[in-house]
Design an enzyme around this catalytic site. Structure first.
Site: not given
Length: 213
Positions: A121, A139
């Protein structure tokens, strides 16, 4: 509604109504953004922005941070989540930037993930925000919103969500779409009680239609 129709409607709406969509983290260069994103894991951007000015002043370059210690860094970041781990990650990250990347934040997602504290991420955030690459960072907001509005079909992992979004969103819009979904999840499509009545994309939203049935 076909998935292609849903994607087109949502992407067109955001393109028109949110032409500028950017990170809410405060930073002035790739190194500062990397620090901020590492700190933001399971922590609010607001909290991170409160502590980073002093941190950036104390450690203005990777070289300075690399010769510090987690114990020293901890004092600057103690109010974020998991400060012990993050202080170790920040020092380790800086040391690796110095020893392997000539103090430059890499642009490649795989190279970025070699840095301590940098998962997929975080790597995707840096690649898309700094280098404008078509990388979709997933996220908690992106994961939740994508499933809820019907851009994904009950994806079980962030990677599943990432692959589905990248497949359907025009490549040049992927860096911006990451922020569209984050900001939508943060301010409109709230986890506990989404603000459906003021939502601009409700006519394409799977959740909204399921509520009406």
């Amino acid at each position: 509604m076909r998935k292609e129709e849903r994607y087109k409607g949502i992407v067109d709406w955001f393109s028109k109504n949110m032409p500028v969509a950017e990170s809410e983290l405060h930073y002035k260069n790739p190194y500062q953004l990397l620090i901020a994103v590492i700190l933001s894991a399971q922590c609010t951007d607001k909290r991170v922005n409160q502590i980073t000015p002093a941190l950036f002043e104390a450690f203005p370059t990777p070289e300075v941070l690399a010769v510090s210690t987690p114990e020293v860094v901890f004092e600057y970041i103690r109010s974020v989540s998991y400060p012990n781990n993050k202080s170790k990650h920040l020092v380790g990250m800086a040391q690796k930037l110095v020893s392997e990347f000539n103090c430059e934040v890499p642009s490649d997602v795989d190279e970025l993930q070699k840095l301590p504290g940098v998962g997929r991420k975080t790597a995707n955030v840096i690649a898309s925000v700094v280098y404008n690459k078509p990388a979709m960072a997933v996220d908690t907001h992106v994961f939740r919103v994508s499933n809820r509005i019907g851009l994904t079909n009950n994806s079980k992992t962030p990677l599943e969500t990432e692959k589905e979004l990248v497949k359907h969103i025009p490549e040049h819009l992927i860096p911006k779409a990451h922020h569209w979904l984050i900001l939508h999840g943060r301010y409109v499509c709230l986890a506990r009680k989404p603000k459906c009545e003021e939502c601009g994309i409700k006519q394409w939203c799977k959740y909204f239609f399921s509520k009406k049935l």
